[in-house]
Design an enzyme around this catalytic site. Sequence first.
Site, PDB file in Angstrom:
ATOM      1  N   CYS A  54       3.888   7.711   0.743  1.00  0.00           N
ATOM      2  CA  CYS A  54       4.731   8.330   1.783  1.00  0.00           C
ATOM      3  C   CYS A  54       5.811   9.211   1.149  1.00  0.00           C
ATOM      4  O   CYS A  54       6.131  10.291   1.668  1.00  0.00           O
ATOM      5  CB  CYS A  54       5.405   7.256   2.639  1.00  0.00           C
ATOM      6  SG  CYS A  54       4.242   6.144   3.430  1.00  0.00           S
ATOM      7  N   ARG A 137      -1.531   6.925   8.760  1.00  0.00           N
ATOM      8  CA  ARG A 137      -1.038   8.306   8.562  1.00  0.00           C
ATOM      9  C   ARG A 137      -1.694   9.200   9.605  1.00  0.00           C
ATOM     10  O   ARG A 137      -2.782   9.734   9.373  1.00  0.00           O
ATOM     11  CB  ARG A 137      -1.381   8.802   7.150  1.00  0.00           C
ATOM     12  CG  ARG A 137      -0.811   7.942   6.066  1.00  0.00           C
ATOM     13  CD  ARG A 137      -1.129   8.427   4.672  1.00  0.00           C
ATOM     14  NE  ARG A 137      -0.896   7.342   3.736  1.00  0.00           N
ATOM     15  CZ  ARG A 137       0.318   6.981   3.294  1.00  0.00           C
ATOM     16  NH1 ARG A 137       1.381   7.671   3.676  1.00  0.00           N
ATOM     17  NH2 ARG A 137       0.470   5.959   2.482  1.00  0.00           N
TER      18      ARG A 137
HETATM   19  C1  BEZ Z   1       2.361   4.180   0.283  1.00  0.00           C
HETATM   20  O1  BEZ Z   1       2.348   4.224  -0.939  1.00  0.00           O
HETATM   21  O2  BEZ Z   1       2.909   5.049   0.960  1.00  0.00           O
HETATM   22  C2  BEZ Z   1       1.690   3.046   0.967  1.00  0.00           C
HETATM   23  C3  BEZ Z   1       0.566   2.521   0.375  1.00  0.00           C
HETATM   24  C4  BEZ Z   1      -0.055   1.448   0.991  1.00  0.00           C
HETATM   25  C5  BEZ Z   1       0.447   0.941   2.168  1.00  0.00           C
HETATM   26  C6  BEZ Z   1       1.550   1.515   2.774  1.00  0.00           C
HETATM   27  C7  BEZ Z   1       2.182   2.578   2.158  1.00  0.00           C
END
Ligand code: BEZ
Length: 238
Positions: A54, A137
């Site tokens: 993110c 997402r």
């Molecule tokens: C992230 O790195 O943004 C992420 C990865 C796995 C689950 C939720 C967020």
Amino acid sequence: MEQQNTAPVSLPRIGDKAPAFKAKTTQGDIDFPKQYEGSWVILFSHPADFTPVCTSEFITFASMEKQFAEANCKLVGLSVDGLYSHIAWLRSIQEKIEYRGHKNVEVKFPLIEDITMNVAKAYGMIQPGEATTQAVRAVFFIDPKGIIRTIIYYPLSLGRNFDELYRALIALQTADAFGIATPADWRPGDDVIISPAASCSSAKNRMDGKEDMVCQEWYFCSRKLPKEEVLKKVLNKS
Ligand code: BEZ
């Protein structure tokens, strides 16, 4: 967040009006999609603040905000985290994180707090097979009349492709502006597709090469659309 419509029993779909809501954001209150009338808007969700994928996406969105704005498109983010988490995370990104040469990045577009998950649920961003407590997402492209025009969902582990998000926006706007469709992997300057309905009345002329369209078959007609025309009409660039 004060929801204005009852919880939908089905997910929003392409062609639907974007579900309306009011919420708090890092840039003040938002009345969505009403306050965006006249602009395109990309409403996107991310799973959680203070997570690496993110973070890379927010830096990329923020670094492209001007490019989206030049295409009359505003950005609005959302996660089920609270406002103070959002504010602390965005400050940390600006002060501490560099991604692909972008550093000191200030996220100026609004990030919605959705601790009740009401907005995320209304937009089908909670997909229980993937996560019950985080949004996937999601990316909603909403046009100046508040209509959902494209939806893309990615899972938690997959960061979005921002070239594709921008390409999709320009392709949607080009289709509207010129009454055409865009073929696979289209980019400004590539030939565009004339729909069979629009092309069949004079398909023979076209197949004979008497119009600027080229028909390989009655269902596969294309024409040139120079990049400059797209830039001028869609991006107001001469
Ligand atoms: C992230 O790195 O943004 C992420 C990865 C796995 C689950 C939720 C967020």
